[in-house]
Scaffold this motif. Sequence first.
Motif, mmCIF file in Angstrom:
data_model
loop_
_atom_site.group_PDB
_atom_site.id
_atom_site.type_symbol
_atom_site.label_atom_id
_atom_site.label_comp_id
_atom_site.label_asym_id
_atom_site.label_seq_id
_atom_site.Cartn_x
_atom_site.Cartn_y
_atom_site.Cartn_z
ATOM 1 N N LEU A 118 -10.609 2.847 -4.409
ATOM 2 C CA LEU A 118 -9.318 2.250 -4.045
ATOM 3 C C LEU A 118 -9.481 1.515 -2.572
ATOM 4 O O LEU A 118 -9.081 0.230 -2.462
ATOM 5 C CB LEU A 118 -8.181 3.371 -3.675
ATOM 6 C CG LEU A 118 -6.977 2.955 -3.227
ATOM 7 C CD1 LEU A 118 -6.264 1.922 -4.121
ATOM 8 C CD2 LEU A 118 -6.073 4.316 -3.077
ATOM 9 N N GLN A 119 -10.271 1.930 -1.637
ATOM 10 C CA GLN A 119 -10.551 1.371 -0.426
ATOM 11 C C GLN A 119 -11.261 0.023 -0.558
ATOM 12 O O GLN A 119 -10.585 -0.858 0.109
ATOM 13 C CB GLN A 119 -11.423 2.288 0.361
ATOM 14 C CG GLN A 119 -11.625 1.596 1.549
ATOM 15 C CD GLN A 119 -12.507 2.519 2.808
ATOM 16 O OE1 GLN A 119 -12.592 3.640 2.475
ATOM 17 N NE2 GLN A 119 -12.999 2.187 3.798
ATOM 18 N N VAL A 160 0.910 -1.224 0.059
ATOM 19 C CA VAL A 160 0.076 0.042 -0.156
ATOM 20 C C VAL A 160 1.016 1.078 -0.010
ATOM 21 O O VAL A 160 0.657 2.091 -0.695
ATOM 22 C CB VAL A 160 -1.030 -0.055 1.178
ATOM 23 C CG1 VAL A 160 -1.547 1.382 1.230
ATOM 24 C CG2 VAL A 160 -2.025 -0.994 0.796
ATOM 25 N N ASP A 161 1.957 1.213 0.835
ATOM 26 C CA ASP A 161 2.921 2.585 1.021
ATOM 27 C C ASP A 161 3.587 2.677 -0.387
ATOM 28 O O ASP A 161 3.749 3.943 -0.918
ATOM 29 C CB ASP A 161 3.830 2.199 1.938
ATOM 30 C CG ASP A 161 3.235 2.403 3.257
ATOM 31 O OD1 ASP A 161 2.228 2.897 3.433
ATOM 32 O OD2 ASP A 161 4.190 1.687 4.088
ATOM 33 N N LEU A 188 -4.449 5.434 -6.616
ATOM 34 C CA LEU A 188 -5.447 6.534 -6.305
ATOM 35 C C LEU A 188 -5.745 7.358 -7.638
ATOM 36 O O LEU A 188 -6.738 7.650 -7.838
ATOM 37 C CB LEU A 188 -5.077 7.201 -5.160
ATOM 38 C CG LEU A 188 -6.277 8.386 -4.827
ATOM 39 C CD1 LEU A 188 -7.502 8.041 -4.462
ATOM 40 C CD2 LEU A 188 -5.621 9.254 -3.559
ATOM 41 N N HIS A 224 2.358 1.660 -3.395
ATOM 42 C CA HIS A 224 1.517 1.861 -4.870
ATOM 43 C C HIS A 224 0.242 2.761 -4.515
ATOM 44 O O HIS A 224 -0.810 2.862 -5.577
ATOM 45 C CB HIS A 224 1.013 0.363 -5.242
ATOM 46 C CG HIS A 224 2.250 -0.430 -5.656
ATOM 47 N ND1 HIS A 224 2.908 -0.379 -6.834
ATOM 48 C CD2 HIS A 224 2.749 -1.468 -4.881
ATOM 49 C CE1 HIS A 224 3.681 -1.319 -6.747
ATOM 50 N NE2 HIS A 224 3.897 -1.689 -5.782
ATOM 51 N N GLN A 225 -0.071 3.139 -3.376
ATOM 52 C CA GLN A 225 -1.267 3.884 -3.119
ATOM 53 C C GLN A 225 -1.359 5.157 -3.914
ATOM 54 O O GLN A 225 -2.647 5.280 -4.504
ATOM 55 C CB GLN A 225 -1.304 4.260 -1.345
ATOM 56 C CG GLN A 225 -2.408 4.886 -1.263
ATOM 57 C CD GLN A 225 -2.798 5.521 0.135
ATOM 58 O OE1 GLN A 225 -1.481 5.041 1.026
ATOM 59 N NE2 GLN A 225 -3.712 5.784 0.608
ATOM 60 N N ARG A 226 -0.533 6.047 -4.073
ATOM 61 C CA ARG A 226 -0.576 7.007 -4.867
ATOM 62 C C ARG A 226 -1.053 6.763 -6.462
ATOM 63 O O ARG A 226 -2.025 7.256 -6.931
ATOM 64 C CB ARG A 226 0.463 8.013 -4.826
ATOM 65 C CG ARG A 226 0.405 8.559 -3.320
ATOM 66 C CD ARG A 226 1.558 9.664 -3.284
ATOM 67 N NE ARG A 226 1.023 10.835 -4.138
ATOM 68 C CZ ARG A 226 1.240 12.202 -3.902
ATOM 69 N NH1 ARG A 226 2.047 12.453 -3.028
ATOM 70 N NH2 ARG A 226 0.861 12.970 -4.891
ATOM 71 N N LEU A 272 -8.402 -2.411 -2.056
ATOM 72 C CA LEU A 272 -7.427 -2.612 -0.893
ATOM 73 C C LEU A 272 -8.158 -3.579 0.156
ATOM 74 O O LEU A 272 -7.610 -4.631 0.653
ATOM 75 C CB LEU A 272 -6.912 -1.757 -0.346
ATOM 76 C CG LEU A 272 -6.035 -0.784 -1.035
ATOM 77 C CD1 LEU A 272 -5.444 0.678 -0.524
ATOM 78 C CD2 LEU A 272 -4.924 -1.584 -1.738
ATOM 79 N N GLU A 306 -11.425 7.634 -3.669
ATOM 80 C CA GLU A 306 -11.109 6.890 -2.516
ATOM 81 C C GLU A 306 -11.687 5.690 -2.145
ATOM 82 O O GLU A 306 -11.214 4.836 -1.697
ATOM 83 C CB GLU A 306 -11.013 7.961 -1.529
ATOM 84 C CG GLU A 306 -10.167 9.369 -1.722
ATOM 85 C CD GLU A 306 -10.358 10.447 -0.824
ATOM 86 O OE1 GLU A 306 -11.667 10.573 -0.315
ATOM 87 O OE2 GLU A 306 -9.553 11.328 -0.603
#
Length: 177
Positions: free
Chosen positions: A36-37, A11-12, A19, A14-16, A40, A33
Amino acid sequence: MDRDAGFRAFVDAHQRPLLRLAYLLTGEVHRAEDLLQSVLVRMIGRWSRLRHVDNLDAYARKAMVNQYISWRRRRDSDEVPSAEPPDRAYSTEDSAVLRIMLRQALMRLTPKQRAVIVLRFYEDRTERDVADLLGCSVGTVKSQTHHALARLRALAPELAPRLPVLDDPARSEGARR
């Protein structure tokens, strides 16, 4: 190392970009958001099996596109028809105006067409990559791209000169190898 450390690292890392993809698909920050949530949450539930997947980024992108298409199928349209088009009191040379026009036109494409356009031209993926992500043939990607670009030109003629031309050799599959 606890069992969730690998997921947190994913997540750290690939999150940006995920998103950003979600925003381009949905066109709204809050829906992006949420999208994405939801992806995940599904991934962490399957993490013990997924951590052995070779390309988790591609898996997450495919899951996001599929989830987005699924949401769009169930959702009623937000569009409000109007008999008269709005007056255009702006210059089409303004880049902010062009971005808004593109976003509005993208939102009127079908979910699959929007996914193909975003993956092909924003993320600069090959037709083969897009086909693999969407689970379809390269021919389907080509036809969806062709139809989506034609629809974008019809919806926003002001953008037509800035839209990709499919006959451009720099965009072809052979030029990427």
